[in-house]
Design a protein around this motif. Structure first.
Motif, PDB file in Angstrom:
ATOM      1  N   THR A  23      10.364  10.445  56.889  1.00  0.00           N
ATOM      2  CA  THR A  23       9.568   9.613  57.618  1.00  0.00           C
ATOM      3  C   THR A  23      10.225   8.429  58.222  1.00  0.00           C
ATOM      4  OG1 THR A  23       7.829   9.682  56.113  1.00  0.00           O
ATOM      5  CG2 THR A  23       7.681   7.720  57.295  1.00  0.00           C
ATOM      6  N   ARG A  36       0.935  11.020  58.044  1.00  0.00           N
ATOM      7  CA  ARG A  36       0.180  11.386  56.722  1.00  0.00           C
ATOM      8  C   ARG A  36       1.003  11.197  55.561  1.00  0.00           C
ATOM      9  NH1 ARG A  36      -3.316  16.647  58.409  1.00  0.00           N
ATOM     10  NH2 ARG A  36      -3.859  16.278  60.690  1.00  0.00           N
ATOM     11  N   SER A  37       0.316  10.904  54.227  1.00  0.00           N
ATOM     12  CA  SER A  37       1.044  10.674  53.176  1.00  0.00           C
ATOM     13  C   SER A  37       0.967  11.785  52.376  1.00  0.00           C
ATOM     14  CB  SER A  37       0.559   9.669  52.337  1.00  0.00           C
ATOM     15  OG  SER A  37      -0.671   9.940  51.806  1.00  0.00           O
ATOM     16  N   ASN A  38       0.172  12.949  52.695  1.00  0.00           N
ATOM     17  CA  ASN A  38       0.386  14.145  51.956  1.00  0.00           C
ATOM     18  C   ASN A  38       0.854  15.118  52.731  1.00  0.00           C
ATOM     19  OD1 ASN A  38      -0.160  16.214  50.398  1.00  0.00           O
ATOM     20  ND2 ASN A  38      -2.464  16.327  50.686  1.00  0.00           N
TER      21      ASN A  38
END
Length: 212
Positions: A23, A36-38
């Motif tokens: 990231t 996105r976190s997932n």
């Protein structure tokens, strides 16, 4: 038998830092883009697949893959220089590879980029001279695994893949390969599962598949 291994979560424990490094590398190059976190919500949970979809969703003209890859490698290398304990071999992995190598055709098929994975294997002390097929230029996991099989697979024998993610299971189902799940994420989710490579059941599963 052809025995193909994932790397992250399968041979090496590294998931507690590499997502953050990825990231950060993307934002080093592209600024404060939406990520996105997932990871599992992305179409292709591979390094190439992630950056391509991030570029599309953020309307980036150029994904600048090589620049992101360079920053990712640098961040992983820097992190592990200060925290080598964050990248360790899965229990029994090295001994297992040494046991299998004389008797089976072994290879690595990973959703990560090659240069990052080489760092992780080296830091974790996994010393195995095996063909590695990575997501450099290839987004779909199934395509990476199929490329691996095309290069090293013996069509006269079965193919087994060992992985730690549900995406690995889905890919094996699509390819018609046998599958052994490893690690906590797949506990209770697949027919053949081991906690790590010290489990005697891993070799029992292997023999069962080889002789079926």
């Amino acid at each position: 038998m052809n025995v193909i291994f994932d790397i992250d979560g399968t041979l090496v424990h590294s998931s507690n830092f590499d997502g953050a490094c990825f990231t950060a590398a993307v934002r080093d190059v592209h600024g404060d883009v939406s990520i996105r976190s997932n990871w599992d919500s992305y179409t292709h949970v591979t390094d190439q697949g992630l950056i391509e979809q991030i570029a599309i969703e953020n309307r980036l003209v150029d994904a600048r893959v090589d620049d992101v890859k360079t920053r990712y490698v640098a961040r992983v290398d820097a992190h592990l220089a200060h925290a080598p304990e964050d990248c360790i071999a899965v229990s029994g992995a090295q001994a297992m590879l040494q046991t299998l190598q004389p008797h089976h055709r072994l290879a690595l098929a990973t959703g990560g980029w090659r240069d990052v994975q080489k760092i992780k294997l080296a830091k974790a002390g996994i010393a195995a001279d095996l063909p590695m097929f990575s997501s450099d230029g290839i987004a779909p996991r199934v395509a990476i695994m199929a490329a691996c099989y095309a290069a090293i697979g013996d069509p006269e024998t079965d193919t087994l893949y060992v992985g730690d993610g549900e995406w690995d299971m889905r890919a094996c189902s699509e390819l018609g390969w046998h599958f052994i799940g490893i690690g906590i994420r797949l506990k209770g989710k697949c027919e053949k599962w081991v906690e790590d490579f010290t489990c005697p059941s891993f070799f029992r599963y292997l023999e069962m598949i080889d002789n079926h």
